[in-house]
Design a protein around this motif. Structure first.
Motif, PDB file in Angstrom:
ATOM      1  N   PHE A   5       2.686  -9.594  16.007  1.00  0.00           N
ATOM      2  CA  PHE A   5       3.429  -8.727  16.911  1.00  0.00           C
ATOM      3  C   PHE A   5       4.165  -9.560  17.955  1.00  0.00           C
ATOM      4  O   PHE A   5       3.838 -10.720  18.174  1.00  0.00           O
ATOM      5  CB  PHE A   5       2.492  -7.742  17.622  1.00  0.00           C
ATOM      6  CG  PHE A   5       1.628  -6.949  16.697  1.00  0.00           C
ATOM      7  CD1 PHE A   5       2.095  -6.530  15.458  1.00  0.00           C
ATOM      8  CD2 PHE A   5       0.326  -6.632  17.055  1.00  0.00           C
ATOM      9  CE1 PHE A   5       1.293  -5.799  14.601  1.00  0.00           C
ATOM     10  CE2 PHE A   5      -0.483  -5.900  16.202  1.00  0.00           C
ATOM     11  CZ  PHE A   5      -0.003  -5.493  14.973  1.00  0.00           C
ATOM     12  N   GLU A   6       5.135  -8.929  18.612  1.00  0.00           N
ATOM     13  CA  GLU A   6       5.908  -9.621  19.639  1.00  0.00           C
ATOM     14  C   GLU A   6       5.883  -8.817  20.927  1.00  0.00           C
ATOM     15  O   GLU A   6       6.334  -7.668  20.965  1.00  0.00           O
ATOM     16  CB  GLU A   6       7.356  -9.809  19.174  1.00  0.00           C
ATOM     17  CG  GLU A   6       8.221 -10.545  20.172  1.00  0.00           C
ATOM     18  CD  GLU A   6       9.655 -10.708  19.699  1.00  0.00           C
ATOM     19  OE1 GLU A   6      10.477 -11.212  20.483  1.00  0.00           O
ATOM     20  OE2 GLU A   6       9.952 -10.310  18.549  1.00  0.00           O
ATOM     21  N   GLU A   8       6.917  -7.176  24.176  1.00  0.00           N
ATOM     22  CA  GLU A   8       8.248  -6.804  24.650  1.00  0.00           C
ATOM     23  C   GLU A   8       8.294  -6.536  26.137  1.00  0.00           C
ATOM     24  O   GLU A   8       9.213  -6.950  26.833  1.00  0.00           O
ATOM     25  CB  GLU A   8       8.748  -5.568  23.892  1.00  0.00           C
ATOM     26  CG  GLU A   8      10.142  -5.144  24.304  1.00  0.00           C
ATOM     27  CD  GLU A   8      10.708  -4.059  23.409  1.00  0.00           C
ATOM     28  OE1 GLU A   8      10.795  -2.913  23.870  1.00  0.00           O
ATOM     29  OE2 GLU A   8      11.056  -4.360  22.248  1.00  0.00           O
ATOM     30  N   ARG A  24       6.054  -5.112  19.951  1.00  0.00           N
ATOM     31  CA  ARG A  24       6.731  -4.665  18.734  1.00  0.00           C
ATOM     32  C   ARG A  24       5.893  -5.032  17.507  1.00  0.00           C
ATOM     33  O   ARG A  24       5.343  -6.123  17.432  1.00  0.00           O
ATOM     34  CB  ARG A  24       8.098  -5.330  18.600  1.00  0.00           C
ATOM     35  CG  ARG A  24       9.203  -4.691  19.408  1.00  0.00           C
ATOM     36  CD  ARG A  24      10.538  -5.379  19.106  1.00  0.00           C
ATOM     37  NE  ARG A  24      11.646  -4.691  19.739  1.00  0.00           N
ATOM     38  CZ  ARG A  24      12.322  -3.699  19.170  1.00  0.00           C
ATOM     39  NH1 ARG A  24      11.996  -3.300  17.946  1.00  0.00           N
ATOM     40  NH2 ARG A  24      13.317  -3.111  19.799  1.00  0.00           N
ATOM     41  N   THR A  25       5.845  -4.114  16.553  1.00  0.00           N
ATOM     42  CA  THR A  25       5.141  -4.411  15.305  1.00  0.00           C
ATOM     43  C   THR A  25       6.099  -4.825  14.196  1.00  0.00           C
ATOM     44  O   THR A  25       5.676  -5.304  13.158  1.00  0.00           O
ATOM     45  CB  THR A  25       4.370  -3.172  14.816  1.00  0.00           C
ATOM     46  OG1 THR A  25       5.315  -2.141  14.471  1.00  0.00           O
ATOM     47  CG2 THR A  25       3.418  -2.655  15.881  1.00  0.00           C
ATOM     48  N   GLY A  26       7.392  -4.600  14.410  1.00  0.00           N
ATOM     49  CA  GLY A  26       8.379  -4.892  13.374  1.00  0.00           C
ATOM     50  C   GLY A  26       8.672  -3.705  12.473  1.00  0.00           C
ATOM     51  O   GLY A  26       9.556  -3.756  11.620  1.00  0.00           O
ATOM     52  N   SER A  28      10.107   0.056  11.671  1.00  0.00           N
ATOM     53  CA  SER A  28      11.190   0.884  12.174  1.00  0.00           C
ATOM     54  C   SER A  28      11.615   1.876  11.089  1.00  0.00           C
ATOM     55  O   SER A  28      11.540   1.555   9.895  1.00  0.00           O
ATOM     56  CB  SER A  28      12.381   0.020  12.585  1.00  0.00           C
ATOM     57  OG  SER A  28      13.401   0.803  13.160  1.00  0.00           O
ATOM     58  N   ASN A  38      10.819   3.222  16.451  1.00  0.00           N
ATOM     59  CA  ASN A  38      10.210   1.916  16.246  1.00  0.00           C
ATOM     60  C   ASN A  38       8.711   1.968  16.496  1.00  0.00           C
ATOM     61  O   ASN A  38       8.232   2.779  17.301  1.00  0.00           O
ATOM     62  CB  ASN A  38      10.841   0.879  17.188  1.00  0.00           C
ATOM     63  CG  ASN A  38      12.308   0.652  16.903  1.00  0.00           C
ATOM     64  OD1 ASN A  38      12.735   0.625  15.746  1.00  0.00           O
ATOM     65  ND2 ASN A  38      13.108   0.495  17.950  1.00  0.00           N
ATOM     66  N   TYR A  40       5.178   0.337  17.835  1.00  0.00           N
ATOM     67  CA  TYR A  40       4.652  -0.576  18.854  1.00  0.00           C
ATOM     68  C   TYR A  40       3.131  -0.502  18.882  1.00  0.00           C
ATOM     69  O   TYR A  40       2.532   0.471  18.419  1.00  0.00           O
ATOM     70  CB  TYR A  40       5.159  -0.183  20.245  1.00  0.00           C
ATOM     71  CG  TYR A  40       6.609  -0.508  20.513  1.00  0.00           C
ATOM     72  CD1 TYR A  40       6.971  -1.646  21.216  1.00  0.00           C
ATOM     73  CD2 TYR A  40       7.622   0.348  20.064  1.00  0.00           C
ATOM     74  CE1 TYR A  40       8.303  -1.942  21.472  1.00  0.00           C
ATOM     75  CE2 TYR A  40       8.955   0.053  20.305  1.00  0.00           C
ATOM     76  CZ  TYR A  40       9.287  -1.098  21.012  1.00  0.00           C
ATOM     77  OH  TYR A  40      10.604  -1.387  21.243  1.00  0.00           O
TER      78      TYR A  40
END
Length: 218
Positions: A5-6, A8, A24-26, A28, A38, A40
């Motif tokens: 994950f990133e 945000e 973010r999980t990527g 969408s 999206n 998360y």
């Protein structure tokens, strides 16, 4: 990084007593009318003991920034780790069931809502039932103010309510409720509204709306 994950954004609630972060999980999905949502992970903890360290898979609809907790196939809506134990991100990820297949199944359900056309009488009954207070003695009562406002959001005043995914659909009913809870519900301040929308009565109301909407396509 370990979970893929990133991070945000992050912030605090209640004067710093609660700390939260969105990653973010990527994942969408695009609904009809270019309606994007999206995936998360919402992480939160409290320094005053009022909230265990919590992780929950959350959908955010881009057009209105509304949030909705993702839970499928008996998976928990949130994983809570007491402060007395070690936080294991891999175990939390497994418990949440955060993977492509669970996101896709949830999006399949929501797309079914976006394809379920709703008559005006059905919409009125949906909101009446949602806000009905069945615990009071006597005839079932409902809040006319809440019902009126969510119906207005559904009928064109809500952000994204005119998109093909929401206009006159069960998905539109759900989005009217998430927008009301996240952005308009009466609260002492924005902090309290957000806290309720994610962890309190607002979150419970959104879950009730989701259950009612899914019943329309079952």
């Amino acid at each position: 990084e370990i979970s893929g994950f990133e991070l945000e954004t992050a912030g605090v609630l209640k004067g710093g007593r609660k700390v939260w972060a969105l990653a973010r999980t990527g994942q969408s999905t695009v609904f009809k009318g270019n309606d994007v949502s999206n995936g998360y992970v919402l992480l939160a903890t409290a320094c005053d003991g009022t909230l265990a360290t919590t992780a929950q898979f959350t959908m955010i609809r881009v057009v209105c920034n509304n949030t909705l907790t993702v839970a499928l196939d008996g998976s928990p809506s949130a994983v809570k780790v007491p402060h007395s134990t070690t936080f294991d991100p891999q175990a939390v990820k497994r418990q949440l069931g955060i993977c492509v297949s669970s996101w896709d199944r949830f999006m399949y359900q929501l797309k079914a809502l976006s394809q379920r056309k709703v008559q005006s009488t059905e919409a009125e009954h949906f909101f009446w039932k949602l806000f009905a207070d069945e615990n009071k003695p006597g005839p079932v009562q409902t809040s006319e103010r809440l019902m009126k406002r969510t119906l207005e959001l559904y009928n064109g005043q809500g952000r994204g309510s005119e998109l093909a995914s929401s206009k006159n659909t069960a998905y539109g009913l759900l989005n009217a409720v998430t927008e009301f809870v996240d952005h308009e519900r009466r609260a002492r301040n924005t902090d309290y509204r957000l806290d309720s929308a994610w962890f309190g009565n607002g979150a419970a109301l959104k879950q009730k709306a989701l259950d009612q909407a899914l019943a329309l396509v079952s």
